[in-house]
Scaffold this motif. Structure first.
Motif, PDB file in Angstrom:
ATOM      1  N   ARG A 147      -1.179   6.197  -0.015  1.00  0.00           N
ATOM      2  CA  ARG A 147      -0.203   7.070  -0.663  1.00  0.00           C
ATOM      3  C   ARG A 147       0.874   7.590   0.286  1.00  0.00           C
ATOM      4  O   ARG A 147       1.875   8.146  -0.165  1.00  0.00           O
ATOM      5  N   SER A 148       0.662   7.437   1.579  1.00  0.00           N
ATOM      6  CA  SER A 148       1.603   8.012   2.545  1.00  0.00           C
ATOM      7  C   SER A 148       1.718   7.112   3.767  1.00  0.00           C
ATOM      8  O   SER A 148       0.718   6.814   4.426  1.00  0.00           O
ATOM      9  N   ARG A 149       2.949   6.693   4.062  1.00  0.00           N
ATOM     10  CA  ARG A 149       3.156   5.871   5.250  1.00  0.00           C
ATOM     11  C   ARG A 149       2.866   6.646   6.522  1.00  0.00           C
ATOM     12  O   ARG A 149       2.454   6.064   7.535  1.00  0.00           O
ATOM     13  N   VAL A 150       3.077   7.950   6.481  1.00  0.00           N
ATOM     14  CA  VAL A 150       2.782   8.775   7.656  1.00  0.00           C
ATOM     15  C   VAL A 150       1.282   8.797   7.913  1.00  0.00           C
ATOM     16  O   VAL A 150       0.826   8.628   9.054  1.00  0.00           O
TER      17      VAL A 150
ATOM     18  N   ALA B 258      -3.189  21.471  -1.413  1.00  0.00           N
ATOM     19  CA  ALA B 258      -2.367  21.075  -2.561  1.00  0.00           C
ATOM     20  C   ALA B 258      -1.767  19.689  -2.355  1.00  0.00           C
ATOM     21  O   ALA B 258      -1.676  18.893  -3.294  1.00  0.00           O
ATOM     22  N   LEU B 259      -1.357  19.401  -1.120  1.00  0.00           N
ATOM     23  CA  LEU B 259      -0.824  18.068  -0.805  1.00  0.00           C
ATOM     24  C   LEU B 259      -1.882  16.998  -1.058  1.00  0.00           C
ATOM     25  O   LEU B 259      -1.600  15.955  -1.662  1.00  0.00           O
ATOM     26  N   LEU B 260      -3.109  17.256  -0.621  1.00  0.00           N
ATOM     27  CA  LEU B 260      -4.200  16.309  -0.863  1.00  0.00           C
ATOM     28  C   LEU B 260      -4.443  16.134  -2.362  1.00  0.00           C
ATOM     29  O   LEU B 260      -4.672  15.015  -2.839  1.00  0.00           O
ATOM     30  N   THR B 261      -4.391  17.237  -3.100  1.00  0.00           N
ATOM     31  CA  THR B 261      -4.606  17.162  -4.547  1.00  0.00           C
ATOM     32  C   THR B 261      -3.570  16.257  -5.201  1.00  0.00           C
ATOM     33  O   THR B 261      -3.901  15.423  -6.054  1.00  0.00           O
ATOM     34  N   PHE B 262      -2.321  16.386  -4.804  1.00  0.00           N
ATOM     35  CA  PHE B 262      -1.291  15.528  -5.376  1.00  0.00           C
ATOM     36  C   PHE B 262      -1.502  14.076  -4.975  1.00  0.00           C
ATOM     37  O   PHE B 262      -1.324  13.159  -5.794  1.00  0.00           O
ATOM     38  N   ILE B 263      -1.872  13.851  -3.734  1.00  0.00           N
ATOM     39  CA  ILE B 263      -2.100  12.483  -3.269  1.00  0.00           C
ATOM     40  C   ILE B 263      -3.191  11.806  -4.088  1.00  0.00           C
ATOM     41  O   ILE B 263      -3.080  10.631  -4.450  1.00  0.00           O
ATOM     42  N   TYR B 264      -4.230  12.544  -4.427  1.00  0.00           N
ATOM     43  CA  TYR B 264      -5.353  11.966  -5.163  1.00  0.00           C
ATOM     44  C   TYR B 264      -5.091  11.875  -6.667  1.00  0.00           C
ATOM     45  O   TYR B 264      -5.623  10.982  -7.325  1.00  0.00           O
ATOM     46  N   THR B 265      -4.331  12.789  -7.223  1.00  0.00           N
ATOM     47  CA  THR B 265      -4.204  12.867  -8.684  1.00  0.00           C
ATOM     48  C   THR B 265      -2.816  12.569  -9.223  1.00  0.00           C
ATOM     49  O   THR B 265      -2.657  12.366 -10.422  1.00  0.00           O
ATOM     50  N   ASP B 266      -1.790  12.586  -8.366  1.00  0.00           N
ATOM     51  CA  ASP B 266      -0.411  12.407  -8.801  1.00  0.00           C
ATOM     52  C   ASP B 266       0.009  13.501  -9.779  1.00  0.00           C
ATOM     53  O   ASP B 266       0.904  13.310 -10.594  1.00  0.00           O
TER      54      ASP B 266
ATOM     55  N   ASP C 148       5.832  12.183   3.974  1.00  0.00           N
ATOM     56  CA  ASP C 148       6.535  11.132   3.238  1.00  0.00           C
ATOM     57  C   ASP C 148       5.892  10.857   1.883  1.00  0.00           C
ATOM     58  O   ASP C 148       5.655   9.710   1.500  1.00  0.00           O
ATOM     59  N   VAL C 149       5.602  11.933   1.155  1.00  0.00           N
ATOM     60  CA  VAL C 149       5.113  11.808  -0.221  1.00  0.00           C
ATOM     61  C   VAL C 149       6.319  12.080  -1.113  1.00  0.00           C
ATOM     62  O   VAL C 149       6.551  13.206  -1.559  1.00  0.00           O
ATOM     63  N   GLN C 150       7.100  11.038  -1.350  1.00  0.00           N
ATOM     64  CA  GLN C 150       8.408  11.197  -1.959  1.00  0.00           C
ATOM     65  C   GLN C 150       8.355  11.720  -3.388  1.00  0.00           C
ATOM     66  O   GLN C 150       9.226  12.480  -3.812  1.00  0.00           O
ATOM     67  N   ARG C 151       7.354  11.329  -4.136  1.00  0.00           N
ATOM     68  CA  ARG C 151       7.268  11.777  -5.531  1.00  0.00           C
ATOM     69  C   ARG C 151       7.084  13.290  -5.607  1.00  0.00           C
ATOM     70  O   ARG C 151       7.730  13.977  -6.404  1.00  0.00           O
TER      71      ARG C 151
END
Length: 316
Positions: free
Chosen positions: A147-150, A181-189, A231-234
């Motif tokens: 989910r993240s290039r970084v 919260a960042l992790l939550t978005f990465i996992y759930t969109d 780099d979580v653009q969405r």
């Protein structure tokens, strides 16, 4: 069908939904009691990323339509709907269902976002840990890297972040709640909700409203910074959109500085447009603010661009 004022007095503050199975012909209607339709039903919002959080979704369930109707009387509160960015078409909300026949090949896929959220919460198979603001959070390298290039570079590439002798990665300059919260978005969109501070006493009146506005602003700004950093653009785009839609005189300068720092062109232009339509008294308030001084000292080119736009407006 839906009931915008609730189906009855017990759910007057909610939006009520009802799904009915339509008969194909009169012959089938006569066999209503014997005919059973099984379907997996999910009620949710379409094309609304921030409304895909499970709190806004009636979970998937397999239903036997003996009476050919399935209702969700308390789908979402009217207040939550009105405060969201949901757009109803012709005052209609859409629900969908699919036949659930074990003998067919076309089966509904599981709700991937819910499964990944469960994976994050249970930490089953987690193979990396982060220490953020005194909290330790576990995650899965492959999910983060996908989910993240970084994260891909940090976890599998040459720019790995420093770890201690236990293999824990230390994250600096970020609150634990923001990283969580960042992790939550990465996992759930799904856009993450602010964590409530249960230890903070509630206040009343104008002060409470001001505090809520400041908390909302800080939350979205912090998430934008985190999204840009990894780099979580969405997520970054969602934060930009929300900040653009909620600009006010007290926040526009700090948002403008943030937009310039993190290369958010759309948000920067939204700030310019907001300032350009303000009254002379509001502009005087802006110029006297600490936010104006910060932009003047840190991003003088932005201020020059803003002044040029204001001068252009004056000439018109």
């Amino acid at each position: 069908m839906h009931f915008s004022n609730g189906q009855d007095s017990d759910c007057a503050d909610f939006i009520s939904l009802e799904l009915s199975c339509l008969q194909r012909d009169d012959a089938n209607k006569k066999k209503k009691q014997q005919h059973v339709v099984e379907a997996k039903v999910v009620f949710s919002f379409i094309d609304q990323v921030e409304m895909q959080n499970p709190v806004y979704i009636a979970q998937a369930e397999t239903c036997s339509f003996h009476d050919f109707s399935r209702a969700r009387h308390m789908f979402i509160t009217r207040q939550a709907l009105e405060q969201s960015s949901v757009n109803l078409k012709d005052d209609t909300m859409v629900s969908s269902s699919s036949s659930c026949n074990p003998n067919t090949k076309d089966q509904l896929l599981p709700h991937m976002c819910q499964h990944f959220e469960h994976l994050l919460q249970t930490e089953v198979g987690a193979d990396v840990k982060f220490e953020v603001g005194g909290d330790t959070l576990a995650a899965h390298r492959c999910v983060l890297a996908a989910r993240s290039r970084v994260f891909m570079s940090q976890l599998f590439g040459p720019m790995k972040e420093g770890t201690d002798n236990t293999g824990v990665i230390h994250i600096k300059d970020m609150e634990a709640s923001v990283f969580r919260a960042l992790l939550t978005f990465i996992y759930t969109d799904s856009f993450p909700f602010m964590e409530e501070d249960n230890g903070q006493e509630e206040e009343e009146g104008v002060q409470q409203g001001q505090d809520e506005d400041e908390t909302w602003l800080q939350w979205h700004q912090d998430l934008l910074v985190a999204a840009d950093r990894y780099d979580v653009q969405r997520l970054k785009c969602i934060c930009e959109r929300e900040l653009s839609e909620q600009l006010c005189v007290s926040s526009v300068m700090s948002t403008l500085a943030l937009a310039e720092q993190h290369h958010c062109h759309g948000l920067k232009q939204a700030c310019f447009k907001f300032i350009q339509v303000q009254s002379p008294s509001c502009l005087q308030t802006l110029i006297a603010s600490n936010g104006w001084d910060h932009v003047f000292e840190t991003y003088p080119s932005v201020l020059k661009e803003l002044i040029a736009k204001l001068a252009s407006n004056h000439r018109k």
